[in-house]
Each structure stands twice: as structure tokens, then as C-alpha cells.
Design a protein around this motif. Structure first.
Motif, PDB file in Angstrom:
ATOM      1  N   GLY A 135       0.832  -1.188   0.000  1.00 63.36           N
ATOM      2  CA  GLY A 135       0.000   0.000   0.000  1.00 63.36           C
ATOM      3  C   GLY A 135       0.874   1.247   0.000  1.00 63.36           C
ATOM      4  N   VAL A 136       0.314   2.352  -0.432  1.00 66.10           N
ATOM      5  CA  VAL A 136       1.100   3.583  -0.557  1.00 66.10           C
ATOM      6  C   VAL A 136       1.560   4.126   0.789  1.00 66.10           C
ATOM      7  CG1 VAL A 136       0.114   4.231  -2.778  1.00 66.10           C
ATOM      8  CG2 VAL A 136      -0.975   5.034  -0.669  1.00 66.10           C
ATOM      9  N   GLU A 137       0.886   3.750   1.858  1.00 62.23           N
ATOM     10  CA  GLU A 137       1.281   4.236   3.178  1.00 62.23           C
ATOM     11  C   GLU A 137       2.280   3.323   3.872  1.00 62.23           C
ATOM     12  OE1 GLU A 137      -2.028   5.497   5.526  1.00 62.23           O
ATOM     13  OE2 GLU A 137      -2.901   6.587   3.858  1.00 62.23           O
ATOM     14  N   LEU A 138       2.608   2.199   3.250  1.00 60.51           N
ATOM     15  CA  LEU A 138       3.611   1.295   3.817  1.00 60.51           C
ATOM     16  C   LEU A 138       4.988   1.882   3.517  1.00 60.51           C
ATOM     17  CD1 LEU A 138       4.360  -1.303   5.251  1.00 60.51           C
ATOM     18  CD2 LEU A 138       4.161  -2.506   3.096  1.00 60.51           C
ATOM     19  N   SER A 139       5.564   2.490   4.533  1.00 63.07           N
ATOM     20  CA  SER A 139       6.861   3.156   4.338  1.00 63.07           C
ATOM     21  C   SER A 139       7.788   2.807   5.489  1.00 63.07           C
ATOM     22  CB  SER A 139       6.671   4.672   4.219  1.00 63.07           C
ATOM     23  OG  SER A 139       6.019   5.163   5.372  1.00 63.07           O
ATOM     24  N   ASP A 140       8.070   1.517   5.596  1.00 61.87           N
ATOM     25  CA  ASP A 140       8.908   1.034   6.686  1.00 61.87           C
ATOM     26  C   ASP A 140      10.379   0.935   6.314  1.00 61.87           C
ATOM     27  OD1 ASP A 140       8.852  -1.110   4.955  1.00 61.87           O
ATOM     28  OD2 ASP A 140       8.073  -2.545   6.416  1.00 61.87           O
ATOM     29  N   ASP A 172       8.657  -0.656   1.089  1.00 64.00           N
ATOM     30  CA  ASP A 172       8.131   0.466   0.305  1.00 64.00           C
ATOM     31  C   ASP A 172       8.074   0.073  -1.172  1.00 64.00           C
ATOM     32  OD1 ASP A 172       9.378   1.225   2.734  1.00 64.00           O
ATOM     33  OD2 ASP A 172       9.525   3.290   2.098  1.00 64.00           O
ATOM     34  N   GLN A 232      -5.570  -3.640   7.395  1.00 62.28           N
ATOM     35  CA  GLN A 232      -5.161  -2.248   7.627  1.00 62.28           C
ATOM     36  C   GLN A 232      -4.815  -1.519   6.330  1.00 62.28           C
ATOM     37  OE1 GLN A 232      -1.947  -2.051  10.504  1.00 62.28           O
ATOM     38  NE2 GLN A 232      -2.919  -3.598  11.771  1.00 62.28           N
ATOM     39  N   MET A 261      -2.220  -2.226   4.408  1.00 64.12           N
ATOM     40  CA  MET A 261      -0.787  -2.204   4.155  1.00 64.12           C
ATOM     41  C   MET A 261      -0.430  -2.985   2.879  1.00 64.12           C
ATOM     42  SD  MET A 261       0.476  -2.755   8.098  1.00 64.12           S
ATOM     43  CE  MET A 261       2.228  -2.666   7.778  1.00 64.12           C
ATOM     44  N   TRP A 277       0.559   7.132  -7.953  1.00 63.10           N
ATOM     45  CA  TRP A 277       0.938   7.714  -6.661  1.00 63.10           C
ATOM     46  C   TRP A 277       2.343   8.288  -6.684  1.00 63.10           C
ATOM     47  CZ3 TRP A 277      -1.166   9.037  -2.149  1.00 63.10           C
ATOM     48  CH2 TRP A 277      -0.332   9.233  -1.070  1.00 63.10           C
ATOM     49  N   PRO A 288       5.172   9.809  -3.817  1.00 63.00           N
ATOM     50  CA  PRO A 288       5.387   9.950  -2.377  1.00 63.00           C
ATOM     51  C   PRO A 288       5.501  11.408  -1.909  1.00 63.00           C
ATOM     52  CG  PRO A 288       7.367   9.136  -3.448  1.00 63.00           C
ATOM     53  CD  PRO A 288       6.299   9.193  -4.493  1.00 63.00           C
TER      54      PRO A 288
END
Length: 191
Positions: free
Chosen positions: A19-24, A28, A145, A147, A184, A186
Motif C-alpha cells: 500500500g502507498v502508506e507502507l513506508s517502513d 516500500d 489495515q 498495508m 501515486w 510519495p
């Protein structure tokens, strides 16, 4: 089924698209192919990341058998000293020694298979250092969630010649709102 809400079952052969919010810093923009899902958890390999290690240095002779790009892929953060090999037999009805069917025409190839037996037996072959793993219920929670977006894999995804653009192309073919994520950025504030 509405493509905006549809998702593939969590089973071998399913792609997990980050997912676009997965930025661990690890997953990513990742596209993960699930290899195993059961009551003890799930595991897969990242299809679109490379290691900085020369394949010929760790598995001499295997680089010549791999599909372009001839690199060692970064399968994930777990057990990076180990390797997983995905391969497609040249003859669809055969199961060469050391190979185990996974999904479609893709299977796992044991890397202790002699090079002489592997040479010419596979139309596609890719090697991954490490894997991604989830404890029981963890992946299902991460999917809930947002992710990960589980989608159906295609044979070509596994052996894609341009893995760095795979995330966007897999999303784009989904259509609907999920397909929109392919555009998308970032840093939307810079648009």
C-alpha cells in the motif's frame, strides 16, 4: 465483484502489492509473491528488489541460468544468508528433479540440484536471498489495515525483465481505485 474492493485469496501464487502508506524502509513499493500460507503463518519473496551481491560470487554458475536481469534478488529481510529459487520448466508436463510445483507453471527449485541437470531444463529461473515472513494472523491483519493489496499473480510478474516498475504496472492493471494508486507520488506536495 467490484474491482475496487476485490482482493485475491491469501494463498501461494497471490501477489501482495504494498500500500502507498507502507513506508517502513523495507517494503516500500514492494511486490511480494506468496509461496506458503497456512496456520503457522505466511512467507513470500519480494519480486522487485535487488541485493548488492553478485550472484556469481555466491552461487557460481547459476547466474548464466537466470532470467534477465541476471542478479541476486532481495527476497526479504528474513534469513538473507539462505536462497530461494523460482523456476519454470521448459516442458510444461515435466517435473524436473529438485523442482516442486507452486502455482501455474512456477515452482520452487532446490539449489542443491546439480547445474548439469538445471541447465536447459528451465525457461525462467530467478534466485532470491532471504524471504518475507509473517506470524499466524499477522498478514491478515496487515491486509485489513490496507498495508497490502492481495491480487492475482501472473507468470510474467515472477520473471519480469523490468522489476523496478513492477509495482506500478501491477497496480495499473487492477483498474478502479486500486489502479489509480499506480500514479501515486510519495511527494504530492511537489505537484
Amino acid at each position: 465483484m467490484d474491482p475496487d474492493t476485490a482482493s485475491a485469496p491469501l494463498q501461494p501464487g497471490t501477489l501482495l502489492v504494498a500500500g502507498v502508506e507502507l513506508s517502513d524502509g523495507v517494503f516500500d513499493g514492494a511486490v511480494v509473491l506468496l509461496l506458503d500460507v497456512d496456520d503457522s503463518g505466511a512467507l513470500g519473496v519480494v519480486l522487485n528488489a535487488y541485493t548488492g551481491i553478485e550472484l556469481s560470487g555466491v552461487l557460481p554458475g547459476w547466474d548464466a541460468l537466470t532470467t534477465w536481469p541476471h542478479r541476486l534478488f532481495d527476497g526479504g529481510p528474513v534469513s538473507q544468508e539462505g536462497a530461494i529459487c523460482l523456476a519454470t520448466p521448459v516442458h510444461p508436463t515435466e517435473e524436473p528433479p529438485g523442482w516442486r510445483h507452486l502455482f501455474d507453471r512456477v515452482g520452487l527449485l532446490h539449489l542443491e540440484t546439480p547445474l548439469e541437470l538445471a541447465a536447459g531444463a528451465y525457461s525462467d529461473l530467478r534466485i532470491f536471498a532471504g524471504y518475507a515472513g509473517w506470524a499466524p494472523g499477522q498478514l491478515q491483519g496487515e491486509v485489513a489495515q490496507g498495508m497490502w493489496h492481495p491480487v492475482a499473480a501472473r507468470h510474467a510478474d515472477v520473471f519480469d525483465s523490468d522489476p523496478e516498475s513492477l509495482w506500478r504496472r501491477v497496480l495499473a492493471r487492477q483498474g478502479g481505485e486500486l489502479g489509480w494508486l499506480a500514479t501515486w507520488t510519495p511527494t504530492p506536495e511537489l505537484n
